[in-house]
Design an enzyme around this catalytic site. Structure first.
Site, PDB file in Angstrom:
ATOM      1  N   THR A   1       0.882  -1.167   0.000  1.00 28.02           N
ATOM      2  CA  THR A   1       0.000   0.000   0.000  1.00 28.02           C
ATOM      3  C   THR A   1       0.913   1.208   0.000  1.00 28.02           C
ATOM      4  O   THR A   1       2.085   1.078   0.349  1.00 28.02           O
ATOM      5  CB  THR A   1      -0.888   0.009   1.281  1.00 28.02           C
ATOM      6  OG1 THR A   1      -1.936  -0.940   1.150  1.00 28.02           O
ATOM      7  CG2 THR A   1      -1.529   1.351   1.575  1.00 28.02           C
ATOM      8  N   ARG A  45     -13.572  -7.478  -2.942  1.00 29.53           N
ATOM      9  CA  ARG A  45     -13.041  -7.336  -1.578  1.00 29.53           C
ATOM     10  C   ARG A  45     -12.525  -5.890  -1.365  1.00 29.53           C
ATOM     11  O   ARG A  45     -11.825  -5.340  -2.200  1.00 29.53           O
ATOM     12  CB  ARG A  45     -11.909  -8.341  -1.359  1.00 29.53           C
ATOM     13  CG  ARG A  45     -11.240  -8.265   0.015  1.00 29.53           C
ATOM     14  CD  ARG A  45      -9.996  -7.422  -0.013  1.00 29.53           C
ATOM     15  NE  ARG A  45      -9.230  -7.468   1.234  1.00 29.53           N
ATOM     16  CZ  ARG A  45      -8.201  -6.694   1.505  1.00 29.53           C
ATOM     17  NH1 ARG A  45      -7.784  -5.812   0.620  1.00 29.53           N
ATOM     18  NH2 ARG A  45      -7.561  -6.796   2.637  1.00 29.53           N
ATOM     19  N   ASP A  82      -8.805  -2.072   4.341  1.00 30.93           N
ATOM     20  CA  ASP A  82      -8.928  -1.021   5.358  1.00 30.93           C
ATOM     21  C   ASP A  82      -8.670   0.376   4.822  1.00 30.93           C
ATOM     22  O   ASP A  82      -9.142   1.363   5.386  1.00 30.93           O
ATOM     23  CB  ASP A  82      -7.934  -1.293   6.494  1.00 30.93           C
ATOM     24  CG  ASP A  82      -6.491  -1.344   5.990  1.00 30.93           C
ATOM     25  OD1 ASP A  82      -6.253  -1.928   4.906  1.00 30.93           O
ATOM     26  OD2 ASP A  82      -5.602  -0.791   6.662  1.00 30.93           O
TER      27      ASP A  82
HETATM   28  N1  ASP Z   1      -4.005  -2.823   3.800  1.00 28.54           N
HETATM   29  C1  ASP Z   1      -4.050  -3.240   2.421  1.00 28.54           C
HETATM   30  C2  ASP Z   1      -5.321  -3.983   2.195  1.00 28.54           C
HETATM   31  O1  ASP Z   1      -5.699  -4.774   3.048  1.00 28.54           O
HETATM   32  C3  ASP Z   1      -2.901  -4.073   2.002  1.00 28.54           C
HETATM   33  C4  ASP Z   1      -1.571  -3.617   2.531  1.00 28.54           C
HETATM   34  O2  ASP Z   1      -1.423  -2.530   3.026  1.00 28.54           O
HETATM   35  O3  ASP Z   1      -0.604  -4.355   2.424  1.00 28.54           O
HETATM   36  O4  ASP Z   1      -5.933  -3.822   1.174  1.00 28.54           O
END
Ligand code: ASP
Length: 312
Positions: free
Chosen positions: A174, A202, A205
């Site tokens: 992210t 899906r 967060d």
């Molecule tokens: N938090 C992100 C998600 O669940 C993935 C990540 O930050 O690695 O979509």
């Protein structure tokens, strides 16, 4: 008031043993480009909201990070991106989820922030972006062989019901930025492709305010990265603000506690946070987290694992 900007490029880092010197240098260079893009705004007296927007746009343009160009694929072989942006003075907020098309998903979120809405998803969000002049890019712009190959490997692993030996970097990632400007206003921005081989539809967060993204001048601005479902269930970003507000904890104490407690529910990852006094915290419970910080001296500092911040 000293302006400050912190960024992350995801807790999904490549293990230290397998990272080549070239890749390591490329990640540091990408982080520093983004730090400078945000810092230019703050140095000219610009606001935190514009600074985090510019920093995240730079990371979305960089194919090394899982956001915008270089986003991961769903199990159906499509890219579905989430992004969110929030400012801490009036708590204006905008988020998009499950979109493909806007060249900079963070600008899609910003367009939502500037509207009467807070969150739009899928086709409706894409149509909204078209109607509001958000720039689009062709699907090929977002593709990278590295992310496509990671999907094929994961689909083959699932078909063979084999153990999951992937590095964090092949699973997720992210990008995010948090800033405090010279007026003490805070802002946070987060953008992601989500998790490799996630189910179509899906949502993680990142676009959920209080989970992956939060900004409130009275407490802090936070951008998270890691296993999204855990961060949502724990209201991670808002939990830090609550600990500061109700327990009187410092930014550092509150964010360290939340990142530690997330371990108990499988919440692998980390976050970046700033408060209105210009303090910052960059805790993580994963192998590493691409991260960086730049203050009013204009010196960009970045790190990947537990090492001290390198400056350049
Ligand atoms: N938090 C992100 C998600 O669940 C993935 C990540 O930050 O690695 O979509």
């Amino acid at each position: 008031m000293t302006a400050i900007l912190a960024i992350h490029g995801g807790a999904g880092t490549i293990g230290r043993e397998t990272m080549t010197a070239e890749m390591e240098a490329a990640h540091h260079a990408g982080l520093r480009r983004a730090l400078h893009a945000g810092h230019v705004v703050l140095a000219k007296g610009g606001n935190a909201l514009d600074a985090v927007t510019q920093a995240v746009m730079a990371l979305e343009d960089d194919p090394l990070f899982n956001a915008g160009r270089g986003a991961v694929y769903t199990s159906a072989g499509r890219q579905e991106m989430d992004a969110a942006i929030m400012e801490g003075q009036a708590r204006e907020a905008g988020a998009v989820a499950g979109i493909l098309g806007p060249r900079h998903p963070i600008l899609a979120a910003r367009a939502v922030l500037e509207s009467e809405h807070v969150m739009l998803q899928g086709r409706g969000a894409e149509d909204f972006c078209r109607d509001h002049g958000v720039e689009f890019a062709p699907a090929a712009h977002f593709h990278t062989d590295r992310r496509w190959d990671a999907l094929q490997t994961e689909l083959a692993r699932r078909a063979a019901a084999a153990a999951d030996l992937r590095s964090d970097a092949d699973r997720h990632g992210t990008v995010g930025a948090v800033a405090c400007d010279a007026d003490g206003n805070l802002a946070a921005a987060t953008s992601t492709g989500g998790m490799t081989a996630k189910l179509p539809g899906r949502i993680g967060d990142c676009p959920i305010f209080g989970a992956g993204t939060w900004a409130d001048n009275a407490t802090c601005a936070v951008s998270c990265t890691g296993h999204g479902e855990s961060f949502i269930r724990y209201a991670a970003a808002h939990e830090i603000a609550s600990r500061m507000r109700y327990l009187g904890e410092s930014l550092e104490q509150a964010s360290a506690t939340v990142v530690r407690e997330l371990v108990d529910i499988g919440g692998n990852g980390g976050l970046i946070a700033v408060d209105a006094k210009g303090n910052f915290a960059l805790p993580f419970n994963s192998t590493g987290m691409y991260r960086g910080v730049i203050g009013s001296d204009g010196v960009a500092r970045s790190a990947i694992w537990g090492e001290a911040m390198l400056s350049a």
